[in-house]
Design a protein around this motif. Structure first.
Motif, PDB file in Angstrom:
ATOM      1  N   ALA A  54       0.841  -1.198   0.000  1.00  0.00           N
ATOM      2  CA  ALA A  54       0.000   0.000   0.000  1.00  0.00           C
ATOM      3  C   ALA A  54       0.879   1.252   0.000  1.00  0.00           C
ATOM      4  N   ASN A  83     -14.180  -6.103   0.072  1.00  0.00           N
ATOM      5  CA  ASN A  83     -12.838  -5.606  -0.216  1.00  0.00           C
ATOM      6  C   ASN A  83     -12.689  -5.042  -1.631  1.00  0.00           C
ATOM      7  N   ARG A 142     -10.765  -1.763  -2.333  1.00  0.00           N
ATOM      8  CA  ARG A 142     -10.438  -1.513  -0.929  1.00  0.00           C
ATOM      9  C   ARG A 142      -9.599  -0.242  -0.692  1.00  0.00           C
ATOM     10  N   ASP A 143      -8.508  -0.114  -1.452  1.00  0.00           N
ATOM     11  CA  ASP A 143      -7.589   0.986  -1.153  1.00  0.00           C
ATOM     12  C   ASP A 143      -8.078   2.333  -1.687  1.00  0.00           C
ATOM     13  N   TYR A 182     -11.096   3.157   1.406  1.00  0.00           N
ATOM     14  CA  TYR A 182     -10.832   3.488   2.809  1.00  0.00           C
ATOM     15  C   TYR A 182      -9.469   4.114   3.014  1.00  0.00           C
ATOM     16  N   ASN A 222      -6.166   4.389   4.966  1.00  0.00           N
ATOM     17  CA  ASN A 222      -5.340   3.460   5.769  1.00  0.00           C
ATOM     18  C   ASN A 222      -6.007   2.118   6.041  1.00  0.00           C
ATOM     19  N   ASP A 223      -6.753   1.632   5.069  1.00  0.00           N
ATOM     20  CA  ASP A 223      -7.359   0.311   5.202  1.00  0.00           C
ATOM     21  C   ASP A 223      -8.352   0.244   6.363  1.00  0.00           C
ATOM     22  N   GLU A 280     -12.047   0.638   7.806  1.00  0.00           N
ATOM     23  CA  GLU A 280     -13.439   0.707   7.365  1.00  0.00           C
ATOM     24  C   GLU A 280     -14.215   1.859   8.017  1.00  0.00           C
TER      25      GLU A 280
END
Ligand code: SF4
Lengths: 466, 192
Positions: free
Chosen positions: A438, B41, B44-45, B48, B50-51, B53
């Motif tokens: 990421a 998911n 996903r990136d 959200y 910083n991952d 939810e």
């Protein structure tokens, strides 16, 4: 009218042509790995059908494996479960597995050719888009989805519509410091990340003929990055010399017979392609990517496109988005920009020649103190050869550690990741957002350009230190 | 596989080109051994911060309340990159039945079709017309007629799909059923 190389192999493998539908194509070799196979195994089990031809399948574990302390159990519980599931499934269904700890283990697209499993004229599939690598031997090789893996399990066949064919001719002699990775990055930058979608590509021309098998694999590997279904190169003496004597290569009379068949695998002079592209080898410079798809590449001495280059609003927006992610500005040059990481590995550039190339550059020198490295051979065999040739000493003397075989930092799935916000010069094939972890910022380049950055800590034109 | 015949729905406009499968479903979610639960998911990136939810990114369309529906509309070259079928599973599991774009990557297109998600390729101009619609406007996709209609304006385009795949989709058949019925032909081929 003559046939293209692609058509010769395709036509031989069509079991049935469905009217106004796809062809049913017979598959000679099926590679599988832990990530894209579990749902296919459970699929056939649910249907209650056995694997039709288990002896035509070869399995390995590569995506999830750690590249240090491989003798210890995998720490990540989900990764471990996936690798264990593969072991379990292969045992249950009688599939040959070169798993973790096996001397033939490695990245699926490295081990197939290295073991002599990949051969000219074959149809080869794998639930992995870089299956195109195997096309370097003059085979039709392409990536498939998991439903298709299940199809091949059940019937050794796949449903495919016949793609169009494109030929890319690269003639002339490459400049000093330019290698096969630069050729393919140059092509993708020219025709874009979707420029070959719907096509099967044949690479031809004197510059391609002059390449080694490993260099050819690097080119075919990245065919998918311009959208192509696959890439291929007609087999020649270089191909035959590479295959001869490998573990699963034909032997004796079988070899002689195969050689006759393989020698007929070329595009006829009067065959027609849907598209032909001509490139002069002399025009290719050492390349690097600056954006978030492999088509966003330029000469290492070039400057990023200016904003004015984009007239279309969506394109402009997309370029801005990529620049923001990469922390770069339109119009800037990359030369001299500090990087924090160097990754040498992946199915694109993790073969012995890649390590020889890097070793030739760093020999007797020290790595830049600020650079973090992930130097990862593509297979156990490559790792063994690195030692046998004493390359490990050269790396160690330069302050660089060599890890164990696996996909490593090519994708953010195992332990090896690039920290958010940091730059990584990478010999892999994808610079997508988050691909290496990421927030990681990937700059794709050749092993030579990566080696140069290893020494200088910056984006460097390899020709400045050669 | 679920069958699909005709659908009228609002749509979610994703004005991003070259959406690759690493964005659709990041690699760290590929560790599953079943096909279930990928929808949460999806993207996903992009969804959200910083991952997390609890920190949806307000600038991403899936998080914008005004948009809803079973049709995803994306800019050109949708689904490029990896062959991971997890991308199609996540789109399907999220609730999309149709994806519209002016250009699809090959492997994704096959994967979608194999999971009952219909990829509809439209012209660039038609795609721009769709993007110009409001959040409440609907699209109608009629597989039998091979048409897509912007209901508010009546603008219509036909799309391509080969008749074999169309029949499979209309009836919810999959390729494996077909291939399993071909076993003797395949064996005969092997003997040649
Ligand atoms: S090295 Fe990278 S691209 Fe190649 S198979 Fe592994 S994850 Fe895929």
């Amino acid at each position: 009218m003559g046939k293209t190389l692609f058509e010769k192999i395709w036509d031989k493998h069509v079991v049935k042509q469905i009217e106004d539908g796809p062809s049913v194509v017979y598959i000679d070799k099926h590679f599988i790995h832990e990530v894209t196979s579990p749902q296919a195994f459970s699929g056939i089990e649910k249907r209650g059908v056995p694997i039709f031809r288990p002896q035509q399948i070869v399995a390995t574990a590569d995506h999830n494996v750690p590249t240090m302390n491989q003798e210890l159990p995998i720490k990540d519980a989900l990764s471990k479960f996936q690798v264990d599931t593969l072991i379990e499934n292969c045992k249950k269904h009688g599939v040959e597995l070169y798993g973790l700890g096996h001397k033939y283990q490695g990245i699926v697209h490295v081990i197939g050719p290295e073991l002599g499993i990949t051969q000219p004229g074959m149809t080869i599939v794998c639930g992995d888009s870089h299956t195109s690598t195997h096309g370097a031997f003059g085979s039709i090789a392409f990536g498939i989805g998991t439903s298709e893996v299940e199809m091949v399990f059940a019937s050794q066949c796949i449903m495919q519509s016949k793609p169009k064919v494109m030929r890319i001719n690269i003639d002339g002699v490459l400049k000093n410091g330019v290698v096969s990775k630069d050729i393919i990055l140059y092509i993708i930058a020219q025709i874009s990340a979707s420029g070959a979608t719907g096509y099967f590509v044949e690479y031809a021309g004197s510059a391609i003929r002059a390449l080694s098998m490993e260099a050819r694999m690097t080119i075919c590997n990245m065919s998918i990055e311009m959208g192509a279904r696959g890439g291929m190169i007609a087999p020649d003496q270089t191909t035959f010399d590479y295959i001869k004597g490998r573990l699963f290569a034909p032997q004796g009379a079988d070899w002689d017979q195969k050689l006759v068949q393989w020698s007929a695998l070329y595009t006829d002079a009067d065959a027609k392609f849907d598209v032909e592209i001509n490139i002069k080898a002399e025009d290719i410079e050492p390349m690097i990517t600056y954006g978030t798809n492999p088509g966003m590449g330029l000469s290492v001495r070039g400057t990023l496109p200016t904003m004015e280059r984009f007239s279309d609003a969506t394109e402009k927006q997309n370029y801005e988005k990529a620049l923001k992610y990469m922390g770069l500005t339109a119009g800037q040059s990359l030369l001299g920009m500090p990087v924090q990481n160097v990754f040498i590995g992946s199915c694109t550039n993790s073969r012995i020649e890649d390590f020889r190339l890097v070793a030739s550059i760093i020999k007797g020198k020290q790595k830049d103190p600020n650079i973090k490295t992930l130097i990862v051979p593509g297979s156990q065999e490559v790792a063994k050869q690195i030692k046998a040739e004493g390359l490990d000493k050269i790396f160690a003397d330069a302050g660089v550690e060599i890890r164990q075989a696996g996909c490593s930092a090519c994708l953010g799935m195992n332990e090896d990741k690039i920290p958010a916000g940091e730059y990584c010069i990478s010999t892999s094939n994808r610079n997508f957002e988050g691909r290496q972890g990421a927030g990681a910022r990937t700059l794709l380049a050749s092993p030579l350009t990566a080696a140069a950055a290893l020494l200088t800590g910056k984006i460097t034109d390899i020709r400045d230190i050669l | 596989m679920q069958s699909l015949q005709k659908i009228s729905s609002r749509f979610i406009p994703l004005r991003i080109e070259n959406v690759d499968t690493d964005q659709i479903i990041p690699a760290r979610f590929l560790k599953a051994t079943t096909k279930d639960g990928f929808g949460k998911n999806l993207f996903r990136d992009w969804r959200y911060e910083n991952d997390d939810e609890n920190k949806p990114k307000s600038d991403f369309v899936l998080n914008q309340k005004q948009y809803s529906g079973a049709i995803l509309v994306a800019a050109k070259n949708f689904g490029c990159g990896s062959s991971r079928e997890h991308a199609a599973w996540s789109i399907q599991d999220y609730g999309f039945k149709v994806v519209v774009s002016s250009f699809f990557a090959d492997i994704f297109k096959n994967n979608a079709l194999n999971n009952g998600v219909l990829p509809v390729t439209v012209s660039d101009a038609f795609l721009q017309q769709i993007f110009a619609q409001g959040a409440e406007d609907t699209l109608t996709v009629d597989l039998a007629a091979q048409t897509i209609t912007i209901d508010a304006t009546g603008a219509l385009e036909t799309f391509e799909i080969n008749s074999y795949k169309k029949t499979c989709m209309l009836n919810g058949y999959d390729d494996i059923d077909y291939l399993l019925n071909m076993k003797s032909e395949i064996e005969a081929y092997e003997k040649k």
